[in-house]
Design an enzyme around this catalytic site. Structure first.
Site, PDB file in Angstrom:
ATOM      1  N   ASN A   1      46.048  59.502  36.427  1.00 32.38           N
ATOM      2  CA  ASN A   1      47.278  60.179  36.033  1.00 32.38           C
ATOM      3  C   ASN A   1      47.378  60.296  34.512  1.00 32.38           C
ATOM      4  OD1 ASN A   1      48.187  59.677  38.826  1.00 32.38           O
ATOM      5  ND2 ASN A   1      48.286  57.574  38.090  1.00 32.38           N
TER       6      ASN A   1
ATOM      7  N   GLU B   1      38.133  56.552  34.623  1.00 30.97           N
ATOM      8  CA  GLU B   1      39.496  57.115  34.626  1.00 30.97           C
ATOM      9  C   GLU B   1      39.838  57.661  33.247  1.00 30.97           C
ATOM     10  OE1 GLU B   1      40.485  57.519  37.522  1.00 30.97           O
ATOM     11  OE2 GLU B   1      39.193  56.015  38.457  1.00 30.97           O
TER      12      GLU B   1
ATOM     13  N   GLY C   1      40.041  52.983  44.152  1.00 30.56           N
ATOM     14  CA  GLY C   1      39.838  52.164  42.959  1.00 30.56           C
ATOM     15  C   GLY C   1      40.896  52.330  41.892  1.00 30.56           C
TER      16      GLY C   1
END
Ligand code: B3K
Ligand code: ZN
Length: 865
Positions: A272, A305, A268
């Protein structure tokens, strides 16, 4: 160089008990990339310091690298001081402190594994978690080595946007006409969080002012054609940033936060540091090109994220056995964010449904493993539902046991104490133990024991003494040996209601089941009681309870816990399907029929239309297979269809009324309320199509829809229930208007699961579609993933199994991670009747005899002897 393949005979196993700290510190890493599609030059310049005496060799990892030079303190290393075996390069006899310079050359264009540095539609991008950085340069590719990264990117004008982690430092033209951009990330990080992007990209800016008043530059980079689909992700990002400040007190730390969308991506998205890279399908949305479901998924993944910036990046994992430390916690965080932002009950129903249908399946199959595994062959195979979803359930139980306030104290302690460190799951639980004074030693079994425990519940009600007794017994998971199982600490939330009126007789209470058996006694219960147990699925267990239809109907009507209300009707459906399996002509139970009629006649009896829509949706195949095994999947499919037909008939003309009542007018809004209404309207339309001709209505919806959700529903329902001409017409119109890859994927997957037309030959035809590409994981998932997971009729046949096996073998040569995920449906042979079992095993054995990637070998060899 091609991907290295492992001989079947020699899998190397990595074990948690063998963990050893890395004997060197890498104080800083300077990377220079001279970008070139086939020959990218990577220069690494690191400051290395010995932190453990007696360790003379430095161990680095590398894979598919063309080694140009390795220097220690400016001098090229002699060949006899280098030993390279598999993915490990040892530099012998290094000094206590030195400067390491390594030059390698890599070929991004040839990288179809999509790990390390690769090209997607001409754009350079990276994926380093878990072990992709070793495909970029020689480095200790392990999460406990944290360093300060500076990245210099050099490129010609064809790739004007050059990005990496951290804050931008400089941007200049070089004398040779190329550009050089430098980024510096001040936060020490493991190399799996490294990222680089180079491309001709468009950008949309926004900003967010943090709780301490810092203004963060937010940017989403996409291919220019996609710039009209970034707003929703940007809004979601800002909501997530505000939520993390409010609920966890976590503030963003860099000056800039970037998201980049790429077309070729194995999963998905990736967190980072400061430069999240997303599968385009998980970030791009507008009303015309994304369904409600896609909007909600995008909001959740953007948040997920982003949340990793603290749960994963600032505090990271010591080793990959601790993967759930960041993933379980972050899934818990994103699901709470979605619950707070949308409807809590609906989110929990969807999560519980997903857990039961997918994670429980994994937990009882050949690849079952604990949330903290003790060994692996290929770490990429451990990005599983157990690590993510069960891991999140375990964190949720801690939250349940502690309550919101203490949990927050624990998370503050965890983040503050371990900021900048690479730690273990124990450290997280210790922080929770410390703030609460609780002993979590028994609880840790949730992390250590595989399988889904079962809880048996028996009820006794003594009318004379007005006493209700709830007997609880925990039983070992079906996969575990009886003697190896030790009792879990299971939070059991329960409430007791009056069967006739729904009045609460015993308010919600939390009981902690820590022994094998326990009993709860409630006094003063005179009315006929119904027990609502494991409310909200308070623990990831299977409930075993003989419940009468009248009790289930009462729960479905009155329970004020959304999950248990939904669960009750699901169990009624299960009973009905079981009955249809034995007696195909059986009637629908009268009380279930009445319940359904009452629900659709008065949808306001369920506060949220989305909840009602979930209640009117039948259990998925996986859930039925689990409950009714060993099964003939084709027979179950038929029985389920029969139930659907009966329900449709029971509702008769009320479906149309419900559909009309729920239609949303006005401009498209992806709000929870509008999504819920559309969902219920579409569910009603689906049933309606089973009792009357809906050709005209469906053509009208398709022609006038203001959004993809309705247009897609019209196409999907036409494909299963409209006349042949309308079905074909809408399929053609849908693909004709599929400008984006995401809409193309919807068409491909719908065609691949359509029971009426999706034969094995049709699947092959879809893989020859001009827009299909074996090298793009989204296309592969849309056709073959959908086929194997959702097209029972064609997949569960000898030809279907063979097609999947052949496709997996073909993919394994290009992208082992995708191959080893795609093979999973074949590994579930254990739940089917012997004819199916034998056919599935035959395909697995055929694969096992080939030279497979390490990824696929691990899965196949665990699934078949
Ligand atoms: N951490 C990544 C997953 C990486 C998978 C590598 N095979 C995405 C996420 O969980 O947020
Ligand atoms: Zn994650």
């Amino acid at each position: 160089m091609t991907d290295s393949r492992t001989m079947n005979s020699a899998p190397s196993i990595t074990r948690l008990v063998d963990y050893e700290a890395f004997p060197f510190a890498i104080d800083s890493v300077d990377l220079t990339f001279a970008l070139d599609p086939t020959r990218t030059r990577v220069t690494q310049s690191s400051v290395v310091r010995r932190i453990m005496k007696g360790q003379h060799a430095l161990e680095l990892n590398g894979k598919n690298l063309n080694r140009i030079s390795i220097k220690v303190d400016g001098a090229e290393i002699e060949a006899d001081r280098l030993v390279e075996i598999d993915e490990t390069l040892m530099i012998r006899q290094v000094p206590d402190e030195f400067h390491l310079e390594i030059e390698t050359e890599i070929n991004p264009e040839a990288n179809t594994a999509l790990e390390g540095l690769y090209l997607s539609n001409g754009m350079f991008c990276t994926q380093c978690e878990a072990e992709g950085f070793r495909r970029i340069t020689y480095y200790p590719d392990r999460p406990d080595v944290m360093s300060i990264f500076t990245t210099r990117i050099i490129s010609d004008a064809s790739h004007p946007v050059l990005l990496s982690n951290g804050n931008p430092v400089s941007d200049q033209l070089l004398p040779d006409g190329r550009r050089e951009v430098v980024w510096r990330d001040p936060f020490p990080k493991p190399c799996y969080l490294f990222a680089l992007v180079g491309g001709d990209l468009a950008v949309k800016h926004d900003e967010f002012v943090t709780m301490s008043g810092r203004c963060i530059d937010l940017r989403i980079y996409v291919e220019p054609k996609d710039l009209d689909r970034v707003d929703y992700a940007l809004q979601s990002l800002k909501r997530a940033m505000a939520w993390d400040e409010r609920v966890y007190g976590r503030e963003y730390d860099l000056d800039i936060f970037m998201i980049v969308a790429v077309s070729h991506f194995n999963m998905g998205a990736m967190e980072n540091k400061g430069l999240n890279i997303f599968n385009s399908s998980c970030v791009l949305a507008n009303a015309a090109a994304a369904t409600d479901q896609a909007f909600q998924r995008i909001e959740a993944i953007v948040a997920h994220e982003y949340f990793h910036n603290w749960s994963g990046n600032r505090v990271t994992c010591r080793d990959w056995f601790q993967l759930s430390l960041k993933e379980g916690l972050t899934v818990f965080r994103d699901s709470e964010f979605s619950a707070d932002t949308n409807s809590r009950a609906v989110k929990r129903i969807q999560d519980v449904n997903f857990l039961r249908s997918a994670q429980f399946t994994e937990d009882s199959g050949p690849t079952a493993h604990p949330v903290q595994p003790s060994e692996y062959q290929e770490i990429s195979n451990f990005y599983t539902l157990t690590i993510y979803e069960k891991g999140a359930e375990v964190v949720r139980m801690i939250h349940t046991l502690l309550g919101a306030e203490l949990f927050r104290k624990g998370s503050d302690l965890y983040f503050d104490r371990h900021d900048g460190q690479a730690v273990t799951i124990n450290e997280f639980v210790d922080a929770m133990g410390e703030v609460s004074g609780r002993d979590f030693s028994q609880f840790m079994r949730w992390y250590q024991q595989p399988g889904t425990p079962r809880v048996r519940v028996d009820i006794e009600h003594d009318q004379n003494t007005e006493t209700l007794t709830i007997q609880l017994a925990q039983k070992s998971p079906v996969i575990a040996r009886e003697d190896s199982h030790k009792p879990y600490a299971i939070p059991v939330r329960y409430q007791v209601i009056d069967q006739q009126t729904g009045d609460v007789l015993v308010p919600e209470t939390l009981f902690e089941l820590t022994e094998e058996v326990a009993s709860i006694t409630c006094a003063g219960v005179s009315a006929r009681p119904v027990v609502s147990i494991l409310r909200g699925l308070s623990a990831p267990v299977k409930l075993e309870m003989d419940r009468q239809t009248s009790d289930l109907v009462a729960l479905a009507r009155f329970d004020d816990d959304g999950v248990n209300r939904w669960d009750a009707i699901q169990e009624l459906y299960m009973h009905a399907i079981q009955e249809f399996l034995e007696t195909p002509e059986a009637n629908l139970d009268a009380s279930l029929q009445q319940l359904i009629c009452d629900l659709i006649r008065d949808p306001s009896s369920i506060s949220d239309p989305a909840c009602l829509s979930e209640m009117l949706t039948l259990p998925q195949d996986n859930i039925l297979w689990d409950a009714l095994q060993p099964t003939d999947p084709q027979k179950i499919l038929e029985a389920r269809k029969r139930l659907r037909q009966r329900i449709a008939l029971a509702g008769s003309s009320m479906w149309r009324t419900l559909f009309e009542a729920m239609r949303v007018a006005g401009p498209y809004q992806p709000s929870a309320d509008a999504i819920g209404r559309r969902s219920l309207a579409i569910t009603a339309l689906g049933y309606m199509a089973k009792v009357e001709s809906i050709d005209h209505l469906i053509l009208d919806i398709e022609a006038n829809a203001s959004n993809l959700t309705e247009r897609y529903a019209a196409y999907r329902i036409a494909r299963s229930d409209a006349s042949e001409s309308v079905s074909l017409e809408l399929s053609q119109r849908f693909i004709d208007r599929a400008e984006t890859d995401e809409v193309l994927d919807l068409w491909l997957s719908t065609e691949a699961v359509n029971e009426n037309t999706a034969t094995v030959d049709r699947i092959k035809e879809l893989t020859s579609h001009p827009r299909f590409a074996w090298t793009n994981p989204n296309r592969v998932r849309s056709v073959l993933g959908a086929f194997a997971n959702r097209n029972v009729k064609a997949f569960h046949t000898p030809d279907g199994y063979r097609l999947l096996a052949d496709s997996v073998l073909k993919l394994d040569a290009m992208n082992p991670q995708i191959a080893s995920r795609l093979v999973m449906p074949l590994c579930q042979w254990g739940r089917f009747e012997s004819t199916f079992q034998e056919q599935m095993k035959a395909e697995l054995r055929r694969m096992a005899a080939k030279d497979l990637s390490k990824d696929l070998y691990e899965i196949v060899s665990k699934s078949v002897d």
